[in-house]
Design an enzyme around this catalytic site. Structure first.
Site, PDB file in Angstrom:
ATOM      1  N   ASP A 258       1.117  -1.422  -0.090  1.00  0.00           N
ATOM      2  CA  ASP A 258      -0.122  -0.900  -0.233  1.00  0.00           C
ATOM      3  C   ASP A 258       1.123   1.529  -0.439  1.00  0.00           C
ATOM      4  OD1 ASP A 258      -2.752   1.015  -0.103  1.00  0.00           O
ATOM      5  OD2 ASP A 258      -2.521   1.367   2.167  1.00  0.00           O
TER       6      ASP A 258
ATOM      7  N   ARG B  69      -0.140   7.880  -2.768  1.00  0.00           N
ATOM      8  CA  ARG B  69       0.783   8.552  -2.239  1.00  0.00           C
ATOM      9  C   ARG B  69       1.995   8.730  -2.274  1.00  0.00           C
ATOM     10  NH1 ARG B  69      -0.778   5.733   3.121  1.00  0.00           N
ATOM     11  NH2 ARG B  69      -1.988   4.174   2.155  1.00  0.00           N
ATOM     12  N   TRP B  70       2.336   7.527  -2.804  1.00  0.00           N
ATOM     13  CA  TRP B  70       4.460   7.873  -3.168  1.00  0.00           C
ATOM     14  C   TRP B  70       4.234   9.245  -4.520  1.00  0.00           C
ATOM     15  CZ3 TRP B  70       7.142   7.218  -7.624  1.00  0.00           C
ATOM     16  CH2 TRP B  70       8.752   6.898  -7.764  1.00  0.00           C
TER      17      TRP B  70
ATOM     18  N   ASN C  68     -11.402  -2.069  -4.843  1.00  0.00           N
ATOM     19  CA  ASN C  68     -10.469  -1.894  -5.998  1.00  0.00           C
ATOM     20  C   ASN C  68     -11.113  -1.595  -7.277  1.00  0.00           C
ATOM     21  OD1 ASN C  68      -7.464  -2.945  -4.945  1.00  0.00           O
ATOM     22  ND2 ASN C  68      -8.311  -0.725  -3.896  1.00  0.00           N
TER      23      ASN C  68
HETATM   24  C1  IPE Z   1      -5.655  -2.623  -0.104  1.00  0.00           C
HETATM   25  O1  IPE Z   1      -5.488  -1.114   0.248  1.00  0.00           O
HETATM   26  C2  IPE Z   1      -6.012  -3.377  -1.111  1.00  0.00           C
HETATM   27  C3  IPE Z   1      -4.455  -3.267  -1.794  1.00  0.00           C
HETATM   28  C4  IPE Z   1      -2.816  -2.894  -1.239  1.00  0.00           C
HETATM   29  C5  IPE Z   1      -4.373  -3.695  -3.338  1.00  0.00           C
HETATM   30  P1  IPE Z   1      -6.340  -0.542  -0.367  1.00  0.00           P
HETATM   31  O2  IPE Z   1      -5.333   1.031  -0.765  1.00  0.00           O
HETATM   32  O3  IPE Z   1      -7.340  -0.096  -2.303  1.00  0.00           O
HETATM   33  O4  IPE Z   1      -7.286  -0.254   1.080  1.00  0.00           O
HETATM   34  P2  IPE Z   1      -8.264   0.603   1.832  1.00  0.00           P
HETATM   35  O5  IPE Z   1      -8.708   1.161   0.951  1.00  0.00           O
HETATM   36  O6  IPE Z   1      -6.955   1.630   2.478  1.00  0.00           O
HETATM   37  O7  IPE Z   1      -8.664   0.059   3.190  1.00  0.00           O
HETATM   38  C1  IPE Z   2      -2.381   0.159  -3.514  1.00  0.00           C
HETATM   39  O1  IPE Z   2      -1.764   1.784  -3.463  1.00  0.00           O
HETATM   40  C2  IPE Z   2      -2.271  -0.450  -4.195  1.00  0.00           C
HETATM   41  C3  IPE Z   2      -3.259  -0.698  -4.702  1.00  0.00           C
HETATM   42  C4  IPE Z   2      -4.183  -0.623  -4.324  1.00  0.00           C
HETATM   43  C5  IPE Z   2      -3.687  -1.091  -5.997  1.00  0.00           C
HETATM   44  P1  IPE Z   2      -3.146   2.426  -3.554  1.00  0.00           P
HETATM   45  O2  IPE Z   2      -3.062   3.261  -4.537  1.00  0.00           O
HETATM   46  O3  IPE Z   2      -3.360   2.162  -2.763  1.00  0.00           O
HETATM   47  O4  IPE Z   2      -2.206   4.425  -2.430  1.00  0.00           O
HETATM   48  P2  IPE Z   2      -2.711   4.928  -1.594  1.00  0.00           P
HETATM   49  O5  IPE Z   2      -2.917   3.796  -0.637  1.00  0.00           O
HETATM   50  O6  IPE Z   2      -3.261   5.806  -2.786  1.00  0.00           O
HETATM   51  O7  IPE Z   2      -1.273   5.079  -1.337  1.00  0.00           O
HETATM   52 MG    MG Z   3      -4.008   2.258  -0.082  1.00  0.00          MG
END
Ligand code: IPE
Ligand code: IPE
Ligand code: MG
Length: 220
Positions: free
Chosen positions: A9, A13-14, A57
């Site tokens: 995760d 944000r990165w 997602n």
């Molecule tokens: C969980 O991350 C799913 C993955 C890392 C692929 P999310 O970013 O979707 O989860 P929430 O929404 O913060 O719980």
């Molecule tokens: C995790 O990174 C990867 C997936 C859920 C596909 P995010 O896309 O959730 O990154 P943040 O949480 O928005 O930073």
């Molecule tokens: Mg995330």
């Protein structure tokens, strides 16, 4: 440790911190996965399960979803020879029917090409723990926990001893609900694309200090 699972995760944000599009973060995340897979092999871990895309997602923008699917497709293409050469067994867990026919074919082909690998990389794709349990329940013909486990997408894979989540979120977000019954957890504020060998070593060092009682008494 035989099985490590990671909630990768913080890609978004990165990217945001670098004023780049979210997809650039996902690309950097794929590179991080490539590195971490090597750390796992070197550490003697047999199974690495990574959360790449949850059943939730799909709610993200069309651009992000299609970008992620394209990224997976190009990851599988560009890594194919490397995975085969390094003895990595690639597999996908999750609702693969949700994916495009083209992507399903690419996955099946890579799974077939890598089926003899000794190190398993399981990618959770359109994956939800509850969804997996519901699908398993439909297949379940009776028996106990072992028989039920055999109906899950992770059939034959031991439960993860450790689950790492990056980016500071302290939740499971529907990952490996059944399999996490006795897993240890390691949370770090580091964003997934920045996850380094040092971060990996710290997680493993923390795990090795845990006393895993599994409901029994502490051994003296
Ligand atoms: C969980 O991350 C799913 C993955 C890392 C692929 P999310 O970013 O979707 O989860 P929430 O929404 O913060 O719980
Ligand atoms: C995790 O990174 C990867 C997936 C859920 C596909 P995010 O896309 O959730 O990154 P943040 O949480 O928005 O930073
Ligand atoms: Mg995330």
């Amino acid at each position: 440790m035989r099985h490590l699972a990671i909630i990768m995760d913080g890609n978004g944000r990165w990217a945001k911190a670098r004023r780049k599009p979210r997809l650039a973060g996902h690309r950097a995340g794929a590179d991080a996965l490539d590195r971490v897979m090597r750390y796992c092999k070197d550490a003697g871990i047999e199974y690495l399960t990574v959360y790449a895309f949850s059943t939730e997602n799909w709610k993200r923008s069309k651009t992000e979803v299609s970008g992620l699917m394209k990224l997976l497709s190009s990851f599988m293409k560009s890594k194919r020879d490397e995975l085969v050469g390094q003895g990595v067994r690639f597999m996908v867990i999750g609702r693969r029917d949700d994916l495009s026919t083209k992507l399903q074919k690419e996955i099946a082909s890579l799974e077939e090409a890598t089926k003899n690998g000794r190190f398993t990389l399981a990618v959770a794709l359109s994956y939800g723990g509850r969804d997996e349990i519901v699908r398993a329940a439909a297949k379940f013909k009776g028996g106990g926990e072992k028989e039920f486990s055999d109906c899950l997408d992770t059939a034959g894979i031991p439960d993860p001893e450790l689950i790492i989540r990056t980016s500071g979120e302290l939740r499971l977000s529907n990952f490996l609900l059944w399999q996490a019954a006795y897993s240890e957890f390691y949370f770090t504020d580091v964003l997934w694309p920045d996850f380094s060998k040092e971060d990996f070593d710290m997680a493993l060092a923390s795990f090795s200090k845990r006393e895993r009682r599994m409901g029994g008494r502490a051994k003296r």
